[in-house]
Design an enzyme around this catalytic site. Structure first.
Site, PDB file in Angstrom:
ATOM      1  N   ASP A   1       0.693  -1.225   0.052  1.00 29.34           N
ATOM      2  CA  ASP A   1      -0.208  -0.118  -0.272  1.00 29.34           C
ATOM      3  C   ASP A   1       0.910   1.265   0.022  1.00 29.34           C
ATOM      4  OD1 ASP A   1      -2.010   1.954  -0.137  1.00 29.34           O
ATOM      5  OD2 ASP A   1      -3.178   0.937   1.615  1.00 29.34           O
TER       6      ASP A   1
HETATM    7  C1  BGC Z   1      -4.996   3.412   0.155  1.00 29.69           C
HETATM    8  C2  BGC Z   1      -4.911   2.318  -1.020  1.00 29.69           C
HETATM    9  C3  BGC Z   1      -4.871   2.713  -2.328  1.00 29.69           C
HETATM   10  C4  BGC Z   1      -3.548   3.728  -2.095  1.00 29.69           C
HETATM   11  C5  BGC Z   1      -3.227   4.601  -3.367  1.00 29.69           C
HETATM   12  C6  BGC Z   1      -3.846   4.093  -0.117  1.00 29.69           C
HETATM   13  O1  BGC Z   1      -3.943   5.064   0.977  1.00 29.69           O
HETATM   14  O2  BGC Z   1      -4.911   2.590   1.351  1.00 29.69           O
HETATM   15  O3  BGC Z   1      -6.090   1.471  -1.100  1.00 29.69           O
HETATM   16  O4  BGC Z   1      -4.865   2.231  -3.403  1.00 29.69           O
HETATM   17  O5  BGC Z   1      -3.655   4.763  -1.127  1.00 29.69           O
HETATM   18  O6  BGC Z   1      -4.258   5.427  -3.672  1.00 29.69           O
END
Ligand code: BGC
Length: 862
Positions: free
Chosen positions: A249
């Site tokens: 993530d």
């Molecule tokens: C989220 C993810 C997301 C990523 C990119 C993170 O803060 O938890 O689900 O895909 O950001 O935006």
């Protein structure tokens, strides 16, 4: 009830997985091609390759490797430049449809939208299990049941990936809340992991053949997801045979060497830890093997080859960017998701020919609340709000009144008058700002401001819509500030007021003292984005002190309102409610109070319970509709309204679909993918949802007893049971029969052959067409280990004309009977009696059959 007993002569069945159809043609050639590329890469290039660049895997022009673009997901293509895109019904709504084909069509639509925009990896679907209504991201996910979540997830993935776009199943693993998401440690026992939290990911890998997975922020049993070799390697690669990309993530990597050695392939958004500085010396002194780095590059390149990314442009110009077929799918997803939960006296559907005037009232009437907040947000080309949908459906001959009904919390905060002293001070609040997070030392600045009503920072404010500006992100991450607001609230009369606070998001906290007493404590754990508490006050001045701190991206928002709820509901709304033929209340959440980075409250936001009660008292035909990613507290108003429709987040066409359901142009057919409790205290996780005090450990003490498994085990009746949903027609399920499956074939999810077939008749006994969701549950009689009373193991959504009967068959594989045997490390079912039941909710079982089976063992490794 007809009982069927099947006795098989073999005492133990050992069930082997059947290979799924090969998804990668000429695997040998592809492997050779990938190896040839790797052999041309320097070690430095390989290390660079496993650290992202914003929302992409970097291009390597010298090696003819294109940039592999990514976009959030999962409810539409949220292009990083805010380029608009089709916005579908949110994940929880898609789960409420129980429609595998629709899940494929939505996945296919998003896949096409992604190809039309040149996106290689979509960052979705999200499939974390709904443990509690409080999780701010429940709206993105597929509910509380692992079987349903796995079916919806894997079909969505199949639909998406046939377009040459990889999905990214997220967030792996046990990421079931938004508070402290970087620091919390989900302590989960192996059985609960295998039976509840892993299966949707397992289905995504084994059935959906997902190209990528995303590791979550949290720790699992003491180790961060991005460096948790047990889940990333042992379970995912060795047990399930995953051959795609494991990415982190965003900013979820904490140790480059540990991540490199424990299964992380790609650090996103940049190689902050898995970079040359960390890995070159580690490779030199043997802490990381070069072959380990090669393996990561191999996973990325194999995926690129598999999806054809090295052989063509990803932007497919034969596809429309504004895709009308997909807008239709978005409407279909909203239509099917709408879940009718109460309809006393058949008040719904409303008859548009009889209604002369209607009041559409509430904060979610206009503008459209298409989706919750955070990275799951999508920017639609246009969206239909409930107000517009209803007005359009009714046409010009009906008078459609609109009222917001309540002020917004921000307006109420702006109107909450303070003075700087109890007597004789200036109007306003004293704000002290400290350049540390603990209000230490002397404030850097002191000023008097009008009210406690600070907007703060969100995604848009930070990046101006450009999510790839990671320079801005790095700067913002350094923020470290605390503030104290002090003022006196002069209560006009002695009564019970309500204090509402709309706080910041992750890595921040706040607390409020009234007359020295702590009345809102969200300091160590940011429990809910919007917080409310009753505040009995005597007439006269009361000292209010609010403190907050911010350490990361999203701080700064702090709005505080003190209100007398009996004076909140607008006079115009009350006057009109008494006059019109029907009142449609659009209650619920929105992208600011339900979303990523913070949990939410179980009660409806600011003043809405009170609004429902007051308006319902003025008009018997008051219909409540709720926009929310999960259950809400209904105890304060459900008894005073005849009808309640839960519409989740309906995407760009949510208002159209809601209007069609309310006026009967569409027969509601959604069934709850969650249980909705009467009181939040009833939720099986209630006593252990937050970390054990003084530790980061979130103990999943309820084990496998999540959702309906927990309600049934604890003998607590929810307000609305899992699987429940009303229709404008009625159904009957009868003539159940369970028999050995005659045509062994690979079935969904685990690549296992069908063992039994459950068949039954479903009849539409009413006077109009409609869809029922027949749910097949299996339970072991007198189980020697603790097992849920019953568990969902199959379902069929059945469309029937009035009076029509259809014989429905549902296959059960070995996993329908087994539990996870932790000591034996395999799936096991005891020989003996099992109950197979069919109904249209977990609490409304129409038919049961008893089945005697031999013992079953299924290996973990497939
Ligand atoms: C989220 C993810 C997301 C990523 C990119 C993170 O803060 O938890 O689900 O895909 O950001 O935006």
């Amino acid at each position: 009830m007809k009982r069927i007993k099947i006795l098989l002569t073999i005492m133990t069945m050992v069930v082997f997985a059947m290979p799924l159809a090969a998804q990668t043609p000429s695997a040998g050639d592809n492997a050779a091609r990938v190896n040839a590329i790797i052999s041309k890469m320097t070690l430095e290039e390989k290390i660079d390759y496993i650290g992202g660049t914003g929302f992409a895997v970097r291009a390597m022009p010298g090696l003819k490797l294109p940039s592999l673009e990514m976009s959030d997901g999962p409810i539409g293509v949220r292009s990083n430049q805010r380029f608009p895109s089709t916005t579908y019904a949110a994940g929880i709504g898609l789960a409420a449809t129980w429609d595998r084909d629709l899940a494929q069509r939505v996945g296919d639509g998003i896949g096409k939208d992604a190809r039309a925009r040149g996106v290689h990896f979509m960052l979705g679907p999200g499939m974390n299990i709904y443990r509690s209504p409080l999780n701010g991201r429940n709206f993105e996910y597929f509910g509380e049941d692992p079987f349903l979540a796995g079916q919806i997830a894997s079909n969505y993935i199949l639909g998406m990936q046939k377009n040459g776009v990889s999905s990214t199943a997220k967030h792996y693993l046990a990421n079931n809340s938004e508070y402290l998401r970087h620091d919390s440690d989900s302590v989960v026992d192996e059985r609960a992991l295998r039976e509840i939290y892993l299966p949707a990911f397992e289905a995504s890998v084994k059935h959906g053949h997902a190209g990528a997975l995303m590791d979550s922020y949290n720790f699992i049993n003491g180790t961060h997801a991005t460096q948790n070799g047990y889940f990333n390697i042992d379970v995912l690669r060795k047990d399930w045979g995953f051959d795609g990309v494991m990415m982190s993530d965003w900013v979820a990597t904490y140790d480059g060497v540990a991540a490199a050695n424990n299964g992380l392939d790609l650090e996103m958004p940049t190689g902050a830890y898995m970079n040359r500085e960390t890995l070159l010396p580690a490779i030199k002194d043997g802490r990381v093997k070069e072959a380990t780095i090669d393996e990561k590059v191999r996973h990325i390149l194999t995926t690129a080859v598999r999806f054809g990314w090295l052989d063509r442009e990803q932007r497919d110009e034969s596809l429309s960017t504004y895709n009308q077929a997909n807008h239709n799918v978005a409407l279909e997803s909203a239509r099917e998701s709408i879940t009718l939960l109460k309809n006393d006296g058949g008040v719904l559907p409303l008859d548009k020919n009889k209604i002369k005037s209607v009041l559409v009232v509430g904060p979610d009437a206009y503008p459209a609340r298409v989706v919750g907040g955070g990275s799951g947000g999508v920017n639609p080309f246009s969206a239909v709000s409930p107000l517009e949908g209803i007005a359009k459906l009714l046409g010009p001959s009906v008078i459609v009144h609109y009222e917001q009904g309540l002020p917004m919390l921000a307006d109420a905060a702006g109107m909450t008058a303070f003075t700087t002293e109890a007597n004789g001070g200036k109007p306003g609040v004293t704000m002290e700002v400290y350049k540390n997070t603990k209000l230490e030392g002397s404030p850097e600045s002191t000023s008097v401001i009008h009210a406690i009503n600070r907007k703060g920072f969100g995604w848009d404010e930070l990046f101006g819509g450009d999510f790839s500006d990671f320079g801005a992100l790095a700067g913002a991450m350094q923020r470290s500030e605390s503030r104290r607001f002090t003022g006196y609230y002069n209560a006009p009369e002695a009564t019970t007021y309500h204090l509402y606070v709309h706080g910041p998001m992750e890595n921040c906290g706040y607390r409020v003292f009234v007359d020295g007493k702590l009345v809102a404590d969200n300091w160590d754990i940011l429990k809910a984005s919007e917080y409310a508490t009753a505040l009995p006050l005597t007439a006269g001045p009361h000292k209010v002190v609010a403190e907050d701190y911010q350490t990361g991206l999203f701080g700064g928002r702090l709005r505080l309102a003190i209100v007398d709820e009996s004076k909140l509901v607008s006079a115009a709304a009350k006057r009109l409610a008494g006059k019109v033929d029907a009142v449609i209340i659009t209650a619920g959440f929105n992208e600011n109070n339900e979303g990523e980075g913070a949990d939410r409250s179980f009660t409806l936001p600011f003043g809405q319970d009170e609004m429902i009660r007051e308006l319902a008292a003025l008009n018997k035909k008051t219909i409540v509709t709720v926009t929310a990613g999960g259950g809400v507290a209904t105890a304060g108003w459900l008894g005073s309204v005849p009808a309640y429709v839960h519409n989740w987040y309906g995407g760009e066409q949510g208002g159209t679909a809601l209007a069609e359901a309310l006026f009967g142009e569409v027969n509601p057919s959604g069934h709850l993918p969650i249980s909705i409790e009467t009181r939040v205290e009833d939720n099986p996780t209630f006593h252990n949802y937050y970390p054990t005090p003084g530790t980061p450990h979130v103990e999943y003490k309820e084990g496998i007893f999540v959702g309906y498994r927990g309600y049934e085990h604890n003998h607590v009746e929810p307000q609305f049971p899992f699987g429940f949903g009303l229709s404008y027609t009625s159904f009957k399920i009868e003539k159940i029969k369970v028999e050995a499956d005659k045509t062994p074939k690979a079935v969904m999810m685990h690549g296992l052959p069908a063992l039994y077939t459950v068949s039954f008749d479903v009849t539409n006994t009413g006077s109009r067409a409609g869809d029922d969701v027949a749910q097949v549950y299996v339970g072991q009689r007198n189980a020697p280990v603790a097992r849920p009373e019953k568990e969902l193991k199959g379902f069929a959504r059945v469309a029937l004309k009035a009076g029509e009967t259809r014989r429905v068959s549902v296959a059960l594989d070995a996993r329908a009977f087994t539990y996870y045997d932790v000591a034996g490390k395999h799936w096991h079912a005891d020989a003996g009696k099992y109950t197979v039941s069919v109904g249209d909710s977990s609490a409304n079982i129409a038919q049961k059959a008893e089945l005697t089976i031999p013992a079953i063992e299924v290996s973990n490794i497939q």
